[in-house]
Design a protein around this motif. Sequence first.
Motif, PDB file in Angstrom:
ATOM      1  N   VAL A  24     -19.624  75.700  15.910  1.00 39.16           N
ATOM      2  CA  VAL A  24     -19.963  75.086  14.624  1.00 39.16           C
ATOM      3  C   VAL A  24     -18.730  74.366  14.078  1.00 39.16           C
ATOM      4  CG1 VAL A  24     -20.457  75.723  12.231  1.00 39.16           C
ATOM      5  CG2 VAL A  24     -21.738  76.806  14.078  1.00 39.16           C
ATOM      6  N   SER A  25     -18.915  73.131  13.630  1.00 38.46           N
ATOM      7  CA  SER A  25     -17.754  72.406  13.077  1.00 38.46           C
ATOM      8  C   SER A  25     -17.767  72.425  11.552  1.00 38.46           C
ATOM      9  CB  SER A  25     -17.743  70.954  13.554  1.00 38.46           C
ATOM     10  OG  SER A  25     -16.598  70.315  13.013  1.00 38.46           O
ATOM     11  N   VAL A  26     -16.589  72.662  10.982  1.00 33.67           N
ATOM     12  CA  VAL A  26     -16.470  72.627   9.524  1.00 33.67           C
ATOM     13  C   VAL A  26     -16.084  71.227   9.036  1.00 33.67           C
ATOM     14  CG1 VAL A  26     -15.972  75.092   9.206  1.00 33.67           C
ATOM     15  CG2 VAL A  26     -14.076  73.514   9.652  1.00 33.67           C
ATOM     16  N   ALA A  27     -15.972  70.262   9.960  1.00 27.23           N
ATOM     17  CA  ALA A  27     -15.563  68.898   9.563  1.00 27.23           C
ATOM     18  C   ALA A  27     -16.464  68.323   8.457  1.00 27.23           C
ATOM     19  CB  ALA A  27     -15.536  67.978  10.788  1.00 27.23           C
ATOM     20  N   PRO A  28     -17.809  68.460   8.538  1.00 26.97           N
ATOM     21  CA  PRO A  28     -18.638  67.856   7.480  1.00 26.97           C
ATOM     22  C   PRO A  28     -18.382  68.443   6.087  1.00 26.97           C
ATOM     23  CG  PRO A  28     -19.979  68.375   9.405  1.00 26.97           C
ATOM     24  CD  PRO A  28     -18.623  68.986   9.637  1.00 26.97           C
ATOM     25  N   ILE A  29     -18.187  69.768   5.993  1.00 21.13           N
ATOM     26  CA  ILE A  29     -17.976  70.332   4.644  1.00 21.13           C
ATOM     27  C   ILE A  29     -16.601  69.935   4.109  1.00 21.13           C
ATOM     28  CG2 ILE A  29     -19.676  72.211   4.783  1.00 21.13           C
ATOM     29  CD1 ILE A  29     -17.405  74.175   5.346  1.00 21.13           C
ATOM     30  N   ILE A  30     -15.630  69.788   5.019  1.00 23.18           N
ATOM     31  CA  ILE A  30     -14.286  69.354   4.581  1.00 23.18           C
ATOM     32  C   ILE A  30     -14.350  67.890   4.121  1.00 23.18           C
ATOM     33  CG2 ILE A  30     -11.942  68.829   5.391  1.00 23.18           C
ATOM     34  CD1 ILE A  30     -12.176  71.336   7.194  1.00 23.18           C
ATOM     35  N   ALA A  31     -15.006  67.058   4.909  1.00 20.08           N
ATOM     36  CA  ALA A  31     -15.095  65.631   4.551  1.00 20.08           C
ATOM     37  C   ALA A  31     -15.810  65.456   3.209  1.00 20.08           C
ATOM     38  CB  ALA A  31     -15.820  64.862   5.653  1.00 20.08           C
ATOM     39  N   ASN A  32     -16.875  66.222   2.998  1.00 24.35           N
ATOM     40  CA  ASN A  32     -17.600  66.107   1.712  1.00 24.35           C
ATOM     41  C   ASN A  32     -16.722  66.496   0.535  1.00 24.35           C
ATOM     42  OD1 ASN A  32     -19.877  65.190   2.906  1.00 24.35           O
ATOM     43  ND2 ASN A  32     -20.908  67.185   2.970  1.00 24.35           N
ATOM     44  N   LYS A  33     -15.949  67.574   0.703  1.00 24.67           N
ATOM     45  CA  LYS A  33     -15.076  68.010  -0.396  1.00 24.67           C
ATOM     46  C   LYS A  33     -13.989  66.961  -0.657  1.00 24.67           C
ATOM     47  CE  LYS A  33     -14.959  71.114  -2.894  1.00 24.67           C
ATOM     48  NZ  LYS A  33     -15.426  71.106  -4.293  1.00 24.67           N
ATOM     49  N   LEU A  34     -13.454  66.370   0.418  1.00 25.80           N
ATOM     50  CA  LEU A  34     -12.419  65.339   0.247  1.00 25.80           C
ATOM     51  C   LEU A  34     -12.972  64.127  -0.511  1.00 25.80           C
ATOM     52  CD1 LEU A  34     -10.749  65.634   3.749  1.00 25.80           C
ATOM     53  CD2 LEU A  34      -9.571  65.950   1.553  1.00 25.80           C
ATOM     54  N   LYS A  35     -14.213  63.750  -0.180  1.00 28.36           N
ATOM     55  CA  LYS A  35     -14.831  62.598  -0.887  1.00 28.36           C
ATOM     56  C   LYS A  35     -14.931  62.920  -2.378  1.00 28.36           C
ATOM     57  CE  LYS A  35     -17.716  61.046   2.925  1.00 28.36           C
ATOM     58  NZ  LYS A  35     -19.022  61.275   3.543  1.00 28.36           N
ATOM     59  N   GLU A  36     -15.339  64.163  -2.658  1.00 27.03           N
ATOM     60  CA  GLU A  36     -15.495  64.584  -4.062  1.00 27.03           C
ATOM     61  C   GLU A  36     -14.145  64.535  -4.782  1.00 27.03           C
ATOM     62  OE1 GLU A  36     -17.790  68.323  -4.108  1.00 27.03           O
ATOM     63  OE2 GLU A  36     -16.472  68.859  -5.792  1.00 27.03           O
ATOM     64  N   ILE A  37     -13.082  65.034  -4.110  1.00 30.52           N
ATOM     65  CA  ILE A  37     -11.765  65.086  -4.763  1.00 30.52           C
ATOM     66  C   ILE A  37     -11.184  63.695  -4.938  1.00 30.52           C
ATOM     67  CG2 ILE A  37      -9.364  65.859  -4.486  1.00 30.52           C
ATOM     68  CD1 ILE A  37     -10.353  68.207  -2.851  1.00 30.52           C
ATOM     69  N   LEU A  38     -11.297  62.873  -3.893  1.00 32.75           N
ATOM     70  CA  LEU A  38     -10.585  61.597  -3.918  1.00 32.75           C
ATOM     71  C   LEU A  38     -11.381  60.443  -4.545  1.00 32.75           C
ATOM     72  CD1 LEU A  38      -8.922  61.914  -0.416  1.00 32.75           C
ATOM     73  CD2 LEU A  38      -7.705  61.786  -2.599  1.00 32.75           C
ATOM     74  N   PHE A  39     -12.708  60.539  -4.514  1.00 28.92           N
ATOM     75  CA  PHE A  39     -13.480  59.385  -4.984  1.00 28.92           C
ATOM     76  C   PHE A  39     -14.276  59.635  -6.261  1.00 28.92           C
ATOM     77  CE2 PHE A  39     -13.588  58.704  -0.206  1.00 28.92           C
ATOM     78  CZ  PHE A  39     -12.445  57.904  -0.217  1.00 28.92           C
ATOM     79  N   SER A  40     -14.117  60.844  -6.863  1.00 29.07           N
ATOM     80  CA  SER A  40     -14.934  61.013  -8.081  1.00 29.07           C
ATOM     81  C   SER A  40     -14.052  61.095  -9.305  1.00 29.07           C
ATOM     82  CB  SER A  40     -15.808  62.245  -7.950  1.00 29.07           C
ATOM     83  OG  SER A  40     -14.986  63.388  -7.867  1.00 29.07           O
TER      84      SER A  40
END
Length: 298
Positions: free
Chosen positions: A282-298
Amino acid sequence: MKVLAGSGSRVLGLKVARLLNAEMVDVQVRRFPDGEIYVRLLGEVEGEDVVLVQSMGKNPNELLVEFLLLADTLKDLKARKVIAVVPYFPYARQDARFKPGEAFSLKTVVKLVEDVGIDAMITVDMHLHRIESPSKIFNIPAFNLTAMPLLAEYALKTLNLEEPIVVGPDEEAEQWAKTAAESIGSGYLVLSKVRLDDYKVEISSPQLNRVKGRNVLIVDDIISTGGTMSKAVKQVSEAGAKRIVAACTHPLLVGDSVYNILKAGAECVIGSDTVQSHVSYVSVAPIIANKLKEILFS
Ligand code: R5P
């Protein structure tokens, strides 16, 4: 935004970069003859928001020094923001001074990591048991994600583990068992563990009869020596469980851990790629990428 991955997370870092459509900055890491670590960034970072991905699962001491060198260099070279992604945060189990004179190791490591000037921290299923949330230990914005729903869904859908009951091998695992169970709409129970030494534990529970005839998903944050998981599997198996899947976020898999867990009665061991291993399904890449988008783009 750019992504930079240390030796602890090269593949995971690349996956995160792809999901973010971000450029990877390559890194040269090598060892001097005396064992000291040399790092060099092979790309420009000035004015950029940089995501530094470095899990510190296996060889935590070396990976920690590498992380400190990389993070400090990013700041020196004028990265605008440095967001650290440390999927496996080391030393989190020594989260108190249990005996007089012991190091409160987690506090020391957090201090070191923060001192190099990172702007935020993302961890995954950090071993926060006595400390309720990352904000109680970090002074910068800190976010602790969980791989439990991903692992539970994998067991349910890919391994066809029908109508499982989720089991946490010890009291500390209640948070993970609860999250995994809720994500797939199942019940859970938590066993009781007494640690005898670094390798040996004893596990019991008056509620073990609940697993009789059931498919069981045992979840924990870490499988290190496998002592905890193999004892839990043995108890659940002896209590009459049908199929048993052993899952963890961080497969450190020291020594014969997987062999011992399978021998105790599990049909398989599954883990995430916070620590790359042969059971990292199982890869955690999608949950990390989603959190990064939230931190950096919101
Ligand atoms: C400790 O409470 C953790 O949640 C894990 O249960 C533990 O670290 C697993 O270690 P081992 O595999 O060596 O029993």
